[in-house]
Design a protein around this motif. Structure first.
Motif, short mmCIF file in Angstrom:
data_model
loop_
_atom_site.label_atom_id
_atom_site.label_comp_id
_atom_site.label_asym_id
_atom_site.label_seq_id
_atom_site.Cartn_x
_atom_site.Cartn_y
_atom_site.Cartn_z
N LEU A 103 -79.47 53.77 37.42
CA LEU A 103 -79.23 53.62 35.98
C LEU A 103 -78.28 54.70 35.50
O LEU A 103 -78.45 55.88 35.83
N LEU A 104 -77.27 54.30 34.73
CA LEU A 104 -76.31 55.25 34.15
C LEU A 104 -76.54 55.32 32.65
O LEU A 104 -76.55 54.30 31.96
N SER A 105 -76.73 56.54 32.14
CA SER A 105 -76.96 56.78 30.71
C SER A 105 -75.86 57.71 30.19
O SER A 105 -75.63 58.78 30.76
N PHE A 106 -75.20 57.27 29.09
CA PHE A 106 -74.06 58.00 28.56
C PHE A 106 -74.47 58.83 27.34
O PHE A 106 -75.31 58.41 26.55
N GLN A 121 -70.00 49.30 42.38
CA GLN A 121 -69.11 49.73 41.32
C GLN A 121 -69.86 49.67 39.99
O GLN A 121 -70.19 48.59 39.50
N ALA A 122 -70.14 50.82 39.41
CA ALA A 122 -70.81 50.89 38.12
C ALA A 122 -69.74 50.81 37.02
O ALA A 122 -68.81 51.62 37.00
N ARG A 123 -69.90 49.86 36.10
CA ARG A 123 -68.91 49.65 35.04
C ARG A 123 -69.59 49.66 33.68
O ARG A 123 -70.73 49.21 33.55
N ALA A 124 -68.86 50.16 32.68
CA ALA A 124 -69.36 50.19 31.31
C ALA A 124 -68.17 50.17 30.36
O ALA A 124 -67.05 50.55 30.73
N SER A 172 -77.18 52.75 28.08
CA SER A 172 -77.42 52.74 29.52
C SER A 172 -76.86 51.46 30.15
O SER A 172 -76.78 50.42 29.51
N VAL A 173 -76.50 51.59 31.43
CA VAL A 173 -76.01 50.47 32.23
C VAL A 173 -76.74 50.51 33.56
O VAL A 173 -76.81 51.56 34.22
N LEU A 174 -77.32 49.37 33.97
CA LEU A 174 -78.06 49.29 35.22
C LEU A 174 -77.11 48.86 36.34
O LEU A 174 -76.54 47.76 36.30
N VAL A 179 -72.47 61.65 31.76
CA VAL A 179 -73.12 60.42 32.19
C VAL A 179 -74.15 60.83 33.23
O VAL A 179 -73.84 61.47 34.22
N ASP A 180 -75.42 60.49 32.97
CA ASP A 180 -76.52 60.83 33.87
C ASP A 180 -76.86 59.63 34.73
O ASP A 180 -77.09 58.52 34.21
N ILE A 181 -76.93 59.84 36.05
CA ILE A 181 -77.25 58.78 36.99
C ILE A 181 -78.64 59.04 37.55
O ILE A 181 -78.87 60.06 38.20
N SER A 182 -79.58 58.15 37.27
CA SER A 182 -80.94 58.27 37.79
C SER A 182 -81.19 57.16 38.80
O SER A 182 -80.68 56.04 38.65
N PHE A 183 -81.98 57.45 39.84
CA PHE A 183 -82.27 56.48 40.89
C PHE A 183 -83.57 56.88 41.57
O PHE A 183 -84.09 57.99 41.36
#
Length: 233
Positions: free
Chosen positions: A131-134, A157-160, A144-146, A176-180
């Protein structure tokens, strides 16, 4: 793994004590010898037996059942055997590598900005729920973008898309925080800084003035009066 053995007898010692570990899937193996020996356990005594184990590189990060068996000889010569099963949680190091981020260094107020970031799984296990949170003042706050799951050796490729709304003119800095997490839900996160220079949107250009008809007539074809003067005689 550490096993604690207790001699419950008030008078008789236990001799020739042996401890054996077993994990059916083969993911957890005893390191070295599979059977550990203890000379004796006195009446009422407790002894801790340390069993070094080796986890296979491809062992699944999940709950594993490990069986510990102990065998001992009583004073009378009878042999007692006891087996207990234990649940052991196995986790796996997650190695998420970030590629080159694609993000415009400058934008005008009201623009739409495209963000793209390659996420590469360099570990042995699947990375789940990426998950990417801006957090960019005036552009995005908590959006956020999953990116989903990433298989071992795979790239996602993570896109937003972010809109420049009420962002003030000037340099805007954020993250941008990337959680996994792994298959067992053990969470990790990474953070990446983002910077963009916001400029004011240029005012719309004014439409050109309508040309003067008299000027057009003087520069173009002769007027009606000129024609009459020429042909009247």
């Amino acid at each position: 793994l550490i096993c604690t053995l207790s001699n419950k007898s008030p008078r008789n010692a236990l001799t020739n004590v042996q401890v054996t570990l077993n994990e059916p899937s083969g993911a957890i193996l005893p390191q070295g010898t599979h059977t550990l020996s203890v000379e004796s356990i006195a009446p009422g005594q407790q002894v801790q037996v340390t069993c070094p184990v080796l986890l296979q590189p491809d062992s699944r990060p999940r709950l594993h059942v490990v069986s510990a068996s102990a065998q001992a000889t009583r004073f009378s010569g009878a042999v007692d055997t006891l087996t207990r099963a234990f649940t052991v949680s196995v986790t796996q190091d997650m190695r998420l590598k970030l590629g080159q981020v694609q993000f415009p260094p400058q934008a005008a107020q009201g623009d739409l900005l495209s963000f793209e970031l390659p996420l590469m799984n360099m570990g042995k296990g699947t990375i789940h729920n990426t998950l990417l949170s801006f957090s960019l003042p005036g552009l995005s706050q908590g959006e956020s973008v999953l990116a989903g799951n990433i298989e071992p050796g795979g790239t996602v490729q993570a896109r937003a898309t972010l809109r420049v709304g009420a962002a003030p003119v000037g340099e805007v800095s954020g993250t941008v925080d990337i959680s996994f997490e792994d298959a067992e839900g053990t969470a990790s996160h990474l953070s990446l800084p983002l910077d963009v220079n916001i400029i004011a949107r240029p005012a719309p250009s004014e439409s050109k003035a309508t040309p003067d008809k008299s000027a057009t007539q003087s520069e173009g074809e002769p007027s009606l009066m000129t024609v009459i003067r020429q042909w009247a005689p």
